[in-house]
Design an enzyme around this catalytic site. Structure first.
Site, PDB file in Angstrom:
ATOM      1  N   LEU A   1       8.937   2.984   8.168  1.00  0.00           N
ATOM      2  CA  LEU A   1       9.570   3.096   9.477  1.00  0.00           C
ATOM      3  C   LEU A   1       8.625   2.593  10.570  1.00  0.00           C
ATOM      4  O   LEU A   1       7.607   3.229  10.863  1.00  0.00           O
ATOM      5  CB  LEU A   1       9.961   4.553   9.748  1.00  0.00           C
ATOM      6  CG  LEU A   1      10.755   5.264   8.641  1.00  0.00           C
ATOM      7  CD1 LEU A   1      11.076   6.692   9.055  1.00  0.00           C
ATOM      8  CD2 LEU A   1      12.026   4.504   8.290  1.00  0.00           C
TER       9      LEU A   1
ATOM     10  N   ILE B   1       0.865  -1.184   0.000  1.00  0.00           N
ATOM     11  CA  ILE B   1       0.000   0.000   0.000  1.00  0.00           C
ATOM     12  C   ILE B   1       0.902   1.236   0.000  1.00  0.00           C
ATOM     13  O   ILE B   1       1.775   1.374   0.853  1.00  0.00           O
ATOM     14  CB  ILE B   1      -0.928   0.027   1.237  1.00  0.00           C
ATOM     15  CG1 ILE B   1      -1.538  -1.367   1.484  1.00  0.00           C
ATOM     16  CG2 ILE B   1      -1.999   1.088   1.066  1.00  0.00           C
ATOM     17  CD1 ILE B   1      -2.351  -1.914   0.343  1.00  0.00           C
TER      18      ILE B   1
ATOM     19  N   PRO C   1       1.630   5.504  -0.187  1.00  0.00           N
ATOM     20  CA  PRO C   1       1.039   6.803   0.165  1.00  0.00           C
ATOM     21  C   PRO C   1       1.184   7.831  -0.949  1.00  0.00           C
ATOM     22  O   PRO C   1       1.999   7.665  -1.851  1.00  0.00           O
ATOM     23  CB  PRO C   1       1.878   7.228   1.379  1.00  0.00           C
ATOM     24  CG  PRO C   1       3.237   6.669   1.064  1.00  0.00           C
ATOM     25  CD  PRO C   1       2.985   5.351   0.357  1.00  0.00           C
ATOM     26  N   THR C   2       0.419   8.890  -0.844  1.00  0.00           N
ATOM     27  CA  THR C   2       0.502   9.962  -1.841  1.00  0.00           C
ATOM     28  C   THR C   2       1.693  10.879  -1.596  1.00  0.00           C
ATOM     29  O   THR C   2       2.160  11.563  -2.510  1.00  0.00           O
ATOM     30  CB  THR C   2      -0.804  10.797  -1.826  1.00  0.00           C
ATOM     31  OG1 THR C   2      -0.750  11.764  -2.867  1.00  0.00           O
ATOM     32  CG2 THR C   2      -0.993  11.504  -0.497  1.00  0.00           C
ATOM     33  N   THR C   3       2.214  10.897  -0.359  1.00  0.00           N
ATOM     34  CA  THR C   3       3.311  11.807  -0.018  1.00  0.00           C
ATOM     35  C   THR C   3       4.649  11.364  -0.603  1.00  0.00           C
ATOM     36  O   THR C   3       5.471  12.190  -0.980  1.00  0.00           O
ATOM     37  CB  THR C   3       3.436  11.927   1.511  1.00  0.00           C
ATOM     38  OG1 THR C   3       3.414  10.615   2.079  1.00  0.00           O
ATOM     39  CG2 THR C   3       2.302  12.752   2.087  1.00  0.00           C
ATOM     40  N   ASN C   4       4.895  10.060  -0.637  1.00  0.00           N
ATOM     41  CA  ASN C   4       6.160   9.519  -1.172  1.00  0.00           C
ATOM     42  C   ASN C   4       5.844   8.370  -2.139  1.00  0.00           C
ATOM     43  O   ASN C   4       6.231   7.229  -1.888  1.00  0.00           O
ATOM     44  CB  ASN C   4       7.040   9.011  -0.025  1.00  0.00           C
ATOM     45  CG  ASN C   4       7.243  10.050   1.058  1.00  0.00           C
ATOM     46  OD1 ASN C   4       7.790  11.111   0.828  1.00  0.00           O
ATOM     47  ND2 ASN C   4       6.787   9.740   2.264  1.00  0.00           N
TER      48      ASN C   4
ATOM     49  N   GLU D   1       0.567  16.786  13.806  1.00  0.00           N
ATOM     50  CA  GLU D   1       1.429  16.502  12.653  1.00  0.00           C
ATOM     51  C   GLU D   1       0.899  17.270  11.448  1.00  0.00           C
ATOM     52  O   GLU D   1      -0.275  17.118  11.085  1.00  0.00           O
ATOM     53  CB  GLU D   1       1.456  15.011  12.344  1.00  0.00           C
ATOM     54  CG  GLU D   1       2.394  14.655  11.189  1.00  0.00           C
ATOM     55  CD  GLU D   1       2.312  13.197  10.771  1.00  0.00           C
ATOM     56  OE1 GLU D   1       3.327  12.665  10.295  1.00  0.00           O
ATOM     57  OE2 GLU D   1       1.224  12.607  10.913  1.00  0.00           O
TER      58      GLU D   1
ATOM     59  N   GLY E   1       2.838   3.803  11.935  1.00  0.00           N
ATOM     60  CA  GLY E   1       1.999   4.844  12.495  1.00  0.00           C
ATOM     61  C   GLY E   1       2.449   6.237  12.106  1.00  0.00           C
ATOM     62  O   GLY E   1       3.479   6.422  11.462  1.00  0.00           O
TER      63      GLY E   1
ATOM     64  N   CYS F   1       7.314  11.458   7.007  1.00  0.00           N
ATOM     65  CA  CYS F   1       6.686  11.336   8.328  1.00  0.00           C
ATOM     66  C   CYS F   1       7.666  11.524   9.478  1.00  0.00           C
ATOM     67  O   CYS F   1       7.254  11.760  10.616  1.00  0.00           O
ATOM     68  CB  CYS F   1       5.976   9.993   8.459  1.00  0.00           C
ATOM     69  SG  CYS F   1       7.033   8.576   8.109  1.00  0.00           S
TER      70      CYS F   1
END
Length: 500
Positions: free
Chosen positions: A410, A105, A107-110, A331, A208, A241
Site C-alpha cells: 500500500l 522484499i 516482511p515477517t508480518t505477512n 504503531e 511507509g 499495517c
C-alpha cells in the site's frame, strides 16, 4: 551472496525468454499459479504462524486468499503484453513492456500472502522476480514461492522466472537491490529497509509505516462501528499495517463506545496496568518491542504481569498525549489500542493529525460516521492515501471489504515519502511506450537574417527621430503649433509602423 547472484542470473535469462510470450500464454500461467496458491492457503497460513509465532492461522488463510484469488480476479483482464490501448481519434497507440528482473522484499508480518501477491503481479507483467524473505519467515516464504513457481512452470513458464534467497541477510538484501540486473524494487518492510530501497539508485515501490487513527464521529452507529473496529484490530493480531492503532471518539458518545468495546472483548486497563504495559510496548522511546508484534492480547497482558479474561481480544488504555515517548500512541502491530476523547470535531481532527504526523503520514485513516460532509472533509484534509469509511480498516485497505484494488503493498504517496499513493498492482510493473501520428498542421516561419533585422530597426529609429525633431521645430516661440503639420507627421509614423 552467491546464491543471490545465481538467482538473478537465472531470472534475467528466463525473463528474456518470457518476453516472447503472448498475452494468452501469460494469462494461463498467472491463472495456474494463482489457483495453486489459493488451494494451499491454509497450509501456508499454518506454516507462517508456526515459523514466525505471529498472527492467527484462520486470518492468515484469508490474507493468502486475498493475495492469490482476489489479486488474480483484479488483474486477470488487464492487458500487459503488446498493444494495450489505441486512441483512434488522437492516433496514439500504447504498448506495454516489462521492467525486467524485480527484487521483492517480504516482511515477517505477512510473509506468504505478500510473496504470492508479488510473484503473481510479476508474472502478469512478464517480469522475473527474485525474493529476499525476512530471516524469521524464510521457510514459509520460500514454500509459497515454490508453489507459485511450480504451477507457473507447469503452465509453460521458463524455469528461473521466480527466484529467492534461502539464507537471507541484510547484506544480501542490499546487494540484491543494487545488483546491476535488477530493474525494479518492491519493498515491504521497516522504515530502514524502505529507505535503503529508495537509496539504491533503482526505481522502487517502498511503503511507509501505518499509525492509523480511527475516529468514531457522533453520528456513527456506535454498536456496529465498535464491532467492526474490534474485529479489524484483532484480525491476525494486528499485523496488517492498515490496522487501526488509536481510537478517537467524540465525548458525547464516549460512554456508549466504552460499553460496546467491553461487550466485544476489549479489556480496559487501569492506570497501574497502563504503566506496566507501556514498558512492554516500547522499552525505549519510539521503539516498538518486536516481541509483542502479532501476539494475542492475553499473551501481551501476561508479559506485563496483567491478568485478563481468556476471551480478551484487545487491550485498551485511555490516553491524552501523542509522541514518541507515549507508547500507546505509536504503531503497535498488535491488539493494543489508545483511546482518545475528543472535545469537539476540530479537536478530533487535531488528534488524528498528530497521530499521523507521529508515524503514519500518507498511509490510512479509519472513519465511522453517517455524515457524508464529515467523510468528505476528512478525505480533503487528512494527509493519507486511503480513508476507510464504516468498514474494517485492516482488510478494507487491502481491498477485501472495499472497492480498492486488492494489494499487499500500500503506497503512501508524497505524504509518506513514497513514489505512489496507490494500492500497488500489476499496472505498476509495466512501462508504456507510445506511438503517435502527426495530427496537427503547423507552419514554421523562416527566420530573417539577423543583419537585415538590425539594419531595419536602426533605419526605423532614425526616421522616428527625424520626424520628432521636425515636430519640435514647428513649435513657435509663442507656443503655437501647426496642428495640420503634426497630424501629417504622426500619420507618416503610423503608416511606417503598419507597413513594418
Amino acid at each position: 551472496m552467491q546464491e543471490m547472484r545465481d538467482a538473478v542470473k537465472r531470472a534475467k535469462e528466463a525473463q528474456l525468454e518470457y518476453m516472447a510470450f503472448t498475452q494468452e500464454q501469460v494469462d494461463e500461467i498467472v491463472k495456474n499459479a494463482a489457483d495453486a496458491a489459493y488451494a494451499k492457503s491454509l497450509y501456508l497460513a499454518q506454516m507462517a504462524v508456526e515459523e514466525t509465532g505471529m498472527g492467527i492461522v484462520e486470518h492468515k488463510k484469508i490474507k493468502n486468499e486475498v493475495g492469490s484469488k482476489a489479486v488474480y480476479e483484479s488483474i486477470k483482464d488487464e492487458k500487459t503484453v503488446g498493444i494495450i490501448r489505441e486512441d483512434r481519434v488522437n492516433k496514439v497507440t500504447e504498448i506495454a513492456y516489462p521492467y525486467g528482473v524485480v527484487a521483492g522484499i517480504i516482511p515477517t508480518t505477512n510473509p506468504t500472502s505478500t510473496a504470492i501477491f508479488k510473484a503473481l503481479i510479476s508474472l502478469k507483467t512478464r517480469n522475473a522476480i527474485v525474493v529476499s524473505p525476512h530471516p524469521r519467515a524464510v521457510k514459509c516464504t520460500v514454500e509459497a514461492l515454490k508453489i507459485v513457481n511450480e504451477a507457473a512452470i507447469q503452465a509453460g513458464a521458463p524455469e528461473g522466472l521466480i527466484g529467492w534467497i534461502s539464507k537471507p541477510s541484510m547484506g544480501a538484501t542490499n546487494e540484491l537491490m543494487k545488483h546491476r540486473d535488477i530493474s525494479l524494487i518492491l519493498a515491504t518492510g521497516g522504515g530502514g529497509l524502505v529507505r535503503a530501497a529508495y537509496s539504491s539508485g533503482k526505481p522502487a515501490y517502498g511503503v511507509g509505516p501505518g499509525n492509523v487513527p480511527c475516529y468514531i464521529e457522533k453520528t456513527a452507529k456506535v454498536a456496529q462501528s465498535v464491532k467492526m473496529i474490534i474485529d479489524s484490530k484483532s484480525f491476525d493480531n494486528g499485523t496488517i499495517c492498515a490496522t487501526e492503532q488509536s481510537i478517537v471518539a467524540d465525548r458525547n458518545i464516549k460512554e456508549m463506545a466504552m460499553r460496546e468495546l467491553k461487550n466485544n472483548g476489549a479489556y480496559i486497563l487501569n492506570s497501574d496496568e497502563k504503566a506496566a504495559l507501556e514498558k512492554i510496548i516500547s522499552p525505549s522511546p519510539g521503539k516498538l518491542n518486536p516481541d509483542i508484534v502479532g501476539q494475542s492480547a492475553v499473551k501481551i497482558a501476561a508479559m506485563a504481569g496483567i491478568q485478563v479474561p481468556n476471551d480478551t481480544r484487545v487491550l485498551i488504555a485511555e490516553e491524552t498525549k501523542v509522541g514518541k515517548d507515549i507508547p500507546f500512541s505509536i504503531e503497535k502491530l498488535s491488539p493494543i489500542f489508545a483511546f482518545y476523547t475528543a472535545e469537539s470535531y476540530q479537536d478530533a481532527k487535531e488528534i488524528c493529525l498528530q497521530l499521523l504526523n507521529l508515524g503514519g503520514r500518507g498511509h490510512s485513516l479509519s472513519l465511522h460516521t453517517n455524515d457524508d460532509a464529515v467523510a468528505k472533509d476528512f478525505a480533503l484534509e487528512m494527509p493519507v492515501s486511503r480513508i476507510l469509511v464504516n468498514t474494517l480498516s485492516s482488510i478494507g485497505a487491502v481491498g477485501a471489504t472495499t472497492g480498492l484494488m486488492p494489494s499487499l503493498t500500500l503506497g503512501c504517496g508524497s505524504f509518506g515519502g513514497n513514489i505512489t499513493s496507490d494500492n500497488v498492482t500489476a499496472r505498476h510493473l509495466i512501462n508504456t511506450k507510445r506511438m503517435a501520428y502527426g495530427t496537427k498542421e503547423v507552419t514554421v516561419p523562416k527566420p530573417a537574417a539577423s543583419s537585415s533585422i538590425a539594419e531595419k530597426e536602426q533605419a526605423g529609429s532614425q526616421d522616428v527621430d527625424h520626424i520628432v525633431s521636425q515636430v519640435l521645430q514647428q513649435v513657435s516661440p509663442g507656443g503655437e503649433v501647426d496642428a495640420k503639420m503634426i497630424a501629417d507627421m504622426v500619420n507618416q509614423v503610423m503608416k511606417k509602423y503598419q507597413t513594418n
